[in-house]
Design an enzyme around this catalytic site. Structure first.
Site, short mmCIF file in Angstrom:
data_model
loop_
_atom_site.label_atom_id
_atom_site.label_comp_id
_atom_site.label_asym_id
_atom_site.label_seq_id
_atom_site.Cartn_x
_atom_site.Cartn_y
_atom_site.Cartn_z
N ASP A 61 0.82 -1.21 0.00
CA ASP A 61 0.00 0.00 0.00
C ASP A 61 0.86 1.26 0.00
OD1 ASP A 61 -2.81 0.28 -0.08
OD2 ASP A 61 -2.75 1.32 1.86
N HIS A 62 0.34 2.33 -0.59
CA HIS A 62 0.91 3.68 -0.45
C HIS A 62 2.40 3.80 -0.73
CE1 HIS A 62 -2.40 6.15 0.81
NE2 HIS A 62 -2.78 5.24 1.66
N ASP A 118 1.21 5.56 -5.02
CA ASP A 118 0.52 6.75 -4.52
C ASP A 118 1.19 8.00 -5.06
OD1 ASP A 118 -0.63 8.83 -3.19
OD2 ASP A 118 -0.37 8.01 -1.18
N GLU A 138 -0.45 8.69 7.42
CA GLU A 138 -0.25 7.27 7.57
C GLU A 138 1.20 6.99 7.28
OE1 GLU A 138 -2.18 4.57 4.81
OE2 GLU A 138 -2.27 3.02 6.34
N HIS A 154 -7.04 9.56 6.79
CA HIS A 154 -6.43 8.48 7.55
C HIS A 154 -6.51 8.79 9.04
CE1 HIS A 154 -3.86 7.50 3.81
NE2 HIS A 154 -4.69 6.50 3.99
N HIS A 168 -9.83 4.44 1.37
CA HIS A 168 -8.77 4.65 2.37
C HIS A 168 -9.35 5.44 3.53
CE1 HIS A 168 -5.00 3.54 0.14
NE2 HIS A 168 -5.91 3.50 -0.82
N ASN A 228 -9.74 -0.31 3.11
CA ASN A 228 -8.53 -0.46 3.91
C ASN A 228 -8.84 -0.30 5.39
OD1 ASN A 228 -7.31 -0.65 1.44
ND2 ASN A 228 -6.04 1.18 1.66
ZN LIG Z 1 -4.41 4.82 2.70
#
Ligand SMILES: [Zn+2]
Length: 340
Positions: A92-93, A128, A166, A211, A247, A269
């Site tokens: 992720d990210h 991202d 995050e 987030h 997200h 997520n």
């Molecule tokens: Zn995220």
């Protein structure tokens, strides 16, 4: 059944798009959190996604993010093998400065595996590029989509900006309108990346998501933005739909989550709330057994209380319960491909 093959992951996503449900995609950072998530999915009869951020992989890998990601993929393959639900693995990210040192090597691993007739190392990766101007974000996403598709990997991209923080990646503080993706941006995404014909992608479109968890009223979700995007897409590409990612779901009202899933979210997520569920159980153990986990007043404590397995098992059970509850809310519970 082991980790999902490329074909099984495609079928998982197709079923979610068609059936208007979503998979829990839960951040993990250790074997404890991985086992907790797997158990929650089994308990709910739900397929799902386990994922690591670059920071999570770095922690898991003792400081080496690439090694940590590879270790997680290998561990998930072993531990998921006997389960009767399907598990996809995802990173992720990854921000632009992690592409060369993290995303490309992992995609290369999947390319080599595919050449040997094996499934990809990871089923999907998120790039991202939300900190970049849209055209640059889409240009880089487009290049990565080609590489991912050739390796049997799905790419997740982000258009718009998720607020909050995050793993050290921070969204905008002042300009709240930037938290809402616009319809022209969504259409431009489909124009550049296609709608699956060049390779499958998941779209983290933002609709006010942040987030983390905040006091009520801080976050204003507008799932209607996702509906508007689907309608606009259908008008230029009949039958096409975006597969959205949600997200920053932690702390969101269940009705907003359901509305987002109805609008085409297929991956939700879970991070902050799942972290809390895990740590709350550890805290409960420590507070209830303080004279066992600590050597108080010259005492010797109790091995049964400070053995990491005693508090770890409680934490994993709490995480599992949280994940199973999420699967029921998202509609994925009881619908595993392997049980249908
Ligand atoms: Zn995220």
């Amino acid at each position: 059944m082991p980790v999902a093959t490329a074909d099984q992951y495609a079928e998982m996503l197709d079923r979610a798009v068609g059936g208007r449900f979503a998979f829990p995609a839960v951040n993990v950072t250790s074997s404890q959190t991985l086992n907790g998530v797997l158990r929650g999915l089994v308990d709910a009869g739900s397929d799902g996604i386990v994922q690591v951020t670059v920071g999570g992989a770095k922690y898991l890998g003792g400081g080496d993010a690439l090694a940590g990601a590879r270790a997680l993929a290998a561990m998930a393959r072993e531990l998921a093998a006997p389960l009767d639900v399907l598990v996809a693995v995802h990173t992720d990210h990854a921000p632009p400065d992690s592409v060369d040192g993290f995303l490309r090597p992992l995609l290369a691993d999947s390319g080599r595996r595919r050449a040997n007739g094996e499934g990809p190392l990871f089923n999907s990766h998120m790039f991202d590029g939300s900190t970049l101007p849209l055209e640059e974000n889409l240009g880089r996403s487009s290049e990565l989509l080609d590489i991912a598709a050739a390796a049997g990997v799905v790419l997740e991209v982000e258009v718009g900006v998720v607020g909050g923080e995050e793993d050290g990646v921070r969204g905008p503080d002042g300009d709240r309108e930037r938290l809402y993706t616009t319809t022209p941006d969504l259409l431009r995404t489909a124009e550049v990346l296609g709608t699956g014909e060049r390779g499958r992608f998941l779209l983290a479109a933002t609709f006010g998501n942040v987030h983390g968890v905040y006091a009520p009223g801080h976050v204003e979700l507008r799932p209607g933005i996702l509906d508007d995007g689907q309608a606009a897409l259908a008008s230029v590409r009949p039958g096409a739909r975006f597969a959205y990612v949600f997200h920053g779901s932690s702390g969101s009202p269940a009705d907003d989550v359901r509305a987002a899933i109805a609008a085409g979210v297929v991956k939700v997520n879970l991070d902050t709330d799942a972290q809390y569920a895990f740590t709350r159980a550890v805290a409960g153990h420590m507070l209830a057994n303080f004279d066992g986990v600590l050597k108080v007043d010259g005492g010797i404590g109790r091995k049964a209380d400070y053995d990491p397995r005693s508090w770890g098992a409680k934490a994993e059970a709490a995480l599992a319960a949280h994940v199973a509850g999420a699967a029921r809310l998202f509609g994925s519970a009881g619908r595993s491909l392997l049980r249908s």
